[in-house]
Design a protein around this motif. Structure first.
Motif, PDB file in Angstrom:
ATOM      1  N   THR A  19       0.821  -1.209   0.000  1.00  0.00           N
ATOM      2  CA  THR A  19       0.000   0.000   0.000  1.00  0.00           C
ATOM      3  C   THR A  19       0.854   1.257   0.000  1.00  0.00           C
ATOM      4  N   VAL A  20       1.817   1.360   0.914  1.00  0.00           N
ATOM      5  CA  VAL A  20       2.635   2.566   0.963  1.00  0.00           C
ATOM      6  C   VAL A  20       3.460   2.702  -0.303  1.00  0.00           C
ATOM      7  N   ALA A  21       3.963   1.599  -0.837  1.00  0.00           N
ATOM      8  CA  ALA A  21       4.755   1.658  -2.069  1.00  0.00           C
ATOM      9  C   ALA A  21       3.924   2.199  -3.226  1.00  0.00           C
ATOM     10  N   ALA A  22       2.701   1.685  -3.381  1.00  0.00           N
ATOM     11  CA  ALA A  22       1.852   2.130  -4.482  1.00  0.00           C
ATOM     12  C   ALA A  22       1.458   3.595  -4.337  1.00  0.00           C
ATOM     13  N   LEU A  23       1.073   4.015  -3.117  1.00  0.00           N
ATOM     14  CA  LEU A  23       0.618   5.388  -2.924  1.00  0.00           C
ATOM     15  C   LEU A  23       1.738   6.403  -3.146  1.00  0.00           C
ATOM     16  N   VAL A  24       2.971   6.026  -2.856  1.00  0.00           N
ATOM     17  CA  VAL A  24       4.103   6.921  -3.133  1.00  0.00           C
ATOM     18  C   VAL A  24       4.434   6.917  -4.624  1.00  0.00           C
ATOM     19  N   ALA A  25       4.414   5.741  -5.237  1.00  0.00           N
ATOM     20  CA  ALA A  25       4.697   5.666  -6.675  1.00  0.00           C
ATOM     21  C   ALA A  25       3.651   6.413  -7.491  1.00  0.00           C
ATOM     22  N   MET A  26       2.411   6.435  -7.010  1.00  0.00           N
ATOM     23  CA  MET A  26       1.343   7.140  -7.729  1.00  0.00           C
ATOM     24  C   MET A  26       1.579   8.651  -7.776  1.00  0.00           C
ATOM     25  N   GLN A  27       2.476   9.158  -6.930  1.00  0.00           N
ATOM     26  CA  GLN A  27       2.848  10.574  -6.964  1.00  0.00           C
ATOM     27  C   GLN A  27       4.092  10.822  -7.815  1.00  0.00           C
ATOM     28  N   GLY A 316      -5.931  -6.187  12.120  1.00  0.00           N
ATOM     29  CA  GLY A 316      -4.576  -6.304  11.601  1.00  0.00           C
ATOM     30  C   GLY A 316      -4.362  -5.637  10.258  1.00  0.00           C
ATOM     31  N   VAL A 317      -5.159  -6.003   9.239  1.00  0.00           N
ATOM     32  CA  VAL A 317      -4.988  -5.416   7.910  1.00  0.00           C
ATOM     33  C   VAL A 317      -5.372  -3.944   7.930  1.00  0.00           C
ATOM     34  N   HIS A 318      -6.380  -3.608   8.728  1.00  0.00           N
ATOM     35  CA  HIS A 318      -6.766  -2.200   8.861  1.00  0.00           C
ATOM     36  C   HIS A 318      -5.600  -1.359   9.369  1.00  0.00           C
ATOM     37  N   LEU A 319      -4.963  -1.775  10.473  1.00  0.00           N
ATOM     38  CA  LEU A 319      -3.855  -0.989  11.016  1.00  0.00           C
ATOM     39  C   LEU A 319      -2.685  -0.929  10.044  1.00  0.00           C
ATOM     40  N   ALA A 320      -2.435  -2.024   9.323  1.00  0.00           N
ATOM     41  CA  ALA A 320      -1.333  -2.040   8.356  1.00  0.00           C
ATOM     42  C   ALA A 320      -1.581  -1.057   7.220  1.00  0.00           C
ATOM     43  N   THR A 321      -2.778  -1.101   6.630  1.00  0.00           N
ATOM     44  CA  THR A 321      -3.043  -0.247   5.473  1.00  0.00           C
ATOM     45  C   THR A 321      -3.284   1.205   5.879  1.00  0.00           C
ATOM     46  N   TYR A 322      -3.897   1.405   7.047  1.00  0.00           N
ATOM     47  CA  TYR A 322      -4.103   2.775   7.504  1.00  0.00           C
ATOM     48  C   TYR A 322      -2.772   3.444   7.833  1.00  0.00           C
ATOM     49  N   SER A 323      -1.873   2.728   8.513  1.00  0.00           N
ATOM     50  CA  SER A 323      -0.555   3.304   8.803  1.00  0.00           C
ATOM     51  C   SER A 323       0.224   3.541   7.514  1.00  0.00           C
ATOM     52  N   ALA A 324       0.037   2.669   6.526  1.00  0.00           N
ATOM     53  CA  ALA A 324       0.696   2.861   5.229  1.00  0.00           C
ATOM     54  C   ALA A 324       0.195   4.132   4.550  1.00  0.00           C
ATOM     55  N   LEU A 325      -1.101   4.383   4.644  1.00  0.00           N
ATOM     56  CA  LEU A 325      -1.656   5.618   4.081  1.00  0.00           C
ATOM     57  C   LEU A 325      -1.079   6.838   4.787  1.00  0.00           C
ATOM     58  N   LEU A 326      -1.009   6.797   6.122  1.00  0.00           N
ATOM     59  CA  LEU A 326      -0.427   7.921   6.866  1.00  0.00           C
ATOM     60  C   LEU A 326       1.033   8.139   6.488  1.00  0.00           C
ATOM     61  N   ALA A 327       1.798   7.047   6.370  1.00  0.00           N
ATOM     62  CA  ALA A 327       3.212   7.167   6.007  1.00  0.00           C
ATOM     63  C   ALA A 327       3.368   7.721   4.593  1.00  0.00           C
ATOM     64  N   ALA A 328       2.520   7.258   3.669  1.00  0.00           N
ATOM     65  CA  ALA A 328       2.602   7.743   2.289  1.00  0.00           C
ATOM     66  C   ALA A 328       2.320   9.238   2.221  1.00  0.00           C
ATOM     67  N   ARG A 329       1.325   9.707   2.987  1.00  0.00           N
ATOM     68  CA  ARG A 329       1.057  11.144   3.008  1.00  0.00           C
ATOM     69  C   ARG A 329       2.285  11.920   3.456  1.00  0.00           C
ATOM     70  N   SER A 330       2.950  11.428   4.497  1.00  0.00           N
ATOM     71  CA  SER A 330       4.117  12.134   5.020  1.00  0.00           C
ATOM     72  C   SER A 330       5.258  12.134   4.012  1.00  0.00           C
ATOM     73  N   ILE A 331       5.523  10.979   3.412  1.00  0.00           N
ATOM     74  CA  ILE A 331       6.609  10.884   2.434  1.00  0.00           C
ATOM     75  C   ILE A 331       6.319  11.767   1.224  1.00  0.00           C
ATOM     76  N   ASN A 332       5.102  11.685   0.706  1.00  0.00           N
ATOM     77  CA  ASN A 332       4.750  12.487  -0.469  1.00  0.00           C
ATOM     78  C   ASN A 332       4.881  13.977  -0.179  1.00  0.00           C
ATOM     79  N   SER A 333       4.518  14.391   1.027  1.00  0.00           N
ATOM     80  CA  SER A 333       4.606  15.808   1.383  1.00  0.00           C
ATOM     81  C   SER A 333       6.046  16.287   1.469  1.00  0.00           C
ATOM     82  N   VAL A 334       6.918  15.447   2.050  1.00  0.00           N
ATOM     83  CA  VAL A 334       8.321  15.829   2.174  1.00  0.00           C
ATOM     84  C   VAL A 334       9.008  15.818   0.809  1.00  0.00           C
TER      85      VAL A 334
END
Length: 489
Positions: A19-27, A316-334
């Motif tokens: 999830t985090v990989a895809a959301l960052v690559a999409m930017q 489990g999957v909720h926390l994994a994908t939700y944290s991935a979304l939060l991390a992707a937002r931070s990485i994309n912003s920086v």
């Protein structure tokens, strides 16, 4: 050795990593994902929440593929828990935020689901290398600058990146590199023993796809339909009952099933699978834990690498994908130059730690109610006085729509918990038409008003309602959900 360079390198190809990989690559950023196994591969954690299916997965663009996979539809949850002897069912559809096309989730075979997400990451431009084991992080001063890994042929490699993400799960060998310590809960130290059956019974329609959670004297069972005939059946026993799953696993499993009449009834005509990926009886430590730090300059932990909480709410999957979304937002912003690293990742850690915390705090109350059999399990007298405690756990329970965007007032937490428990008592044992008292509860109405932000942002995009910051002076998500923005209220 030569050193490749990417914007981001991800260790782990499960739901969090893909999830985090895809959301960052999409930017438009260059992303490498390293996975030690070759997909498809077995994994536990098979019950999803609507927030994952209609929120994160819609952002990823895989909702049509999930629908085509024909996973069993999960329309709510069915529980036999606490002092009340009869099972009761809630439906996602009674929620105003989830009624209609988003009032369901899926029960998934993780080998198939995880492969869908990993292949989607590839389609979004992520470079994926399977059969590659990460061996160490690369550091320069106080910053992580890359990873070392070994490929399937034994070749050693080094890759440099602006950001390293550890999404390698509860057995992560990298998590200590962020600093701090991994702290284990003294309360949640359980063991799970699980296997799979063919031809087990199903709940009546339209809830045949629900997870059935059944408490008994030694712990509790999950009963998850994975197809018309295949069922995942696991038993979670408390630490003081650990001797019940020691020794011969088959005998222990059968004895625990015999202790739980409802599960024994559902398996009366079933046959345990004894071959293939589902043929093994597995044991897992379900010890809850959290890292005292979730990030350091250049490195971020997501999913089970950062924290794990007891699985009774299928988080489990909720926390994994939700944290991935939060991390992707931070990485994309920086990477876009919009925010400095500390501001972006303090927001990530604050929100993710809060999400974990509300599950944990409510579960303390949940298990205490079950052990003491004093009242229905939602009576919240054991919940600690934490202003962030209840919100996402109620979302998860009632509809699985947890965004972590709005806090509850700590001074009114216990009062509202008792109100909710009273509403549950009025409707327990009834059908959906009898659930009106539940949704008169103030906290549930607040859940329904606020709890769908990730899901609604995925559906509505720029038409979504304005968002309030979770923390004073904090950030809000961009209209497309992919970055952080300063609050301009």
């Amino acid at each position: 050795m030569s050193v490749e360079t990417f914007d981001v390198v991800v260790a782990g190809g499960g739901p969090g990593g893909s999830t985090v990989a895809a959301l960052v690559a999409m930017q438009g950023h260059r992303v490498l994902l390293l996975e030690k196994e070759v997909f498809p591969r077995y994994q536990i954690g098979e019950s999803l929440l609507p927030s994952t299916v209609h929120g994160v997965c819609r952002l990823l663009g895989v909702t049509d593929e999930l629908a085509a996979a024909k996973f069993p539809v999960k329309r709510g949850g069915t529980f036999r828990w606490g002092a009340r002897p009869e099972p009761w069912t809630f439906s996602f559809a009674v929620s105003p935020r989830m009624t209609g096309p988003t009032s369901f989730a899926y029960q998934v075979e993780r080998a198939r689901f995880d492969e869908i997400l990993l292949n989607n990451a590839k389609s979004k431009g992520v470079t994926v290398r399977e059969g590659c084991s990460v061996t160490a992080v690369v550091e320069e001063g106080d910053r992580v600058t890359g990873l070392r890994y070994t490929d399937s042929d034994g070749g050693e490699h080094e890759v440099g990146a602006r950001f390293v993400i550890d999404a390698s799960g509860n057995k992560s060998r990298l998590h200590a590199s962020v600093g701090g310590t991994r702290e284990y809960s003294e309360f949640f130290r359980s063991l799970a023993l699980f296997g799979y059956f063919e031809n087990g019974k199903r709940l009546p329609e339209p809830y045949s796809g629900n997870i059935l959670s059944v408490a008994f004297d030694s712990g509790w069972f999950w009963y998850i339909p994975l197809s018309d005939t295949l069922t995942s059946v696991g038993v979670v026993v408390r630490r003081e009952m650990a001797e019940k799953i020691q020794g011969d696993r088959e005998k222990a499993y059968n004895a625990l099933i015999a202790e739980c009449p409802l599960i024994a009834e559902y398996l009366s005509d079933a046959r345990r699978v004894t071959t293939g990926n589902y043929g093994e009886l597995r044991v897992r430590k379900d010890y809850s834990y959290h890292q005292t730090k979730f990030w350091r300059p250049g490195m971020i932990l997501v999913g089970d690498a950062a924290c794990f909480v007891d699985p009774v709410f299928s988080s489990g999957v909720h926390l994994a994908t939700y944290s991935a979304l939060l991390a992707a937002r931070s990485i994309n912003s920086v990477l876009a130059g919009d925010l400095d690293e500390k501001t972006a990742f303090d927001e990530f850690e604050g929100r993710y730690r809060r999400e974990y915390g509300v599950f944990y705090e409510f579960l303390v109350s949940f298990y205490q109610m079950n052990v003491n059999e004093e009242s229905y399990f939602w009576h919240a007298k054991k919940v600690t006085n934490n202003e962030h405690t209840e919100f996402e756990s109620f979302v998860d329970l009632v509809g699985g729509v947890a965004s972590g965007e709005t806090a509850l007032a700590a001074s009114r937490l216990a009062e509202r918990s008792a109100e909710f428990a009273g509403a549950v008592d009025q409707m327990a044992g009834g059908d959906d038409g009898d659930m009106v008292p539940l949704f008169k509860s103030h906290v549930v109405k607040q859940v329904m008003q606020e709890g769908g932000q990730v899901q609604m942002k995925a559906v509505l995009g720029e038409d979504a309602a304005p968002e309030e910051p979770v923390f004073p002076g904090g950030l809000v998500s961009s209209p497309d959900g992919m970055k952080w923005l300063p609050y301009r209220g």
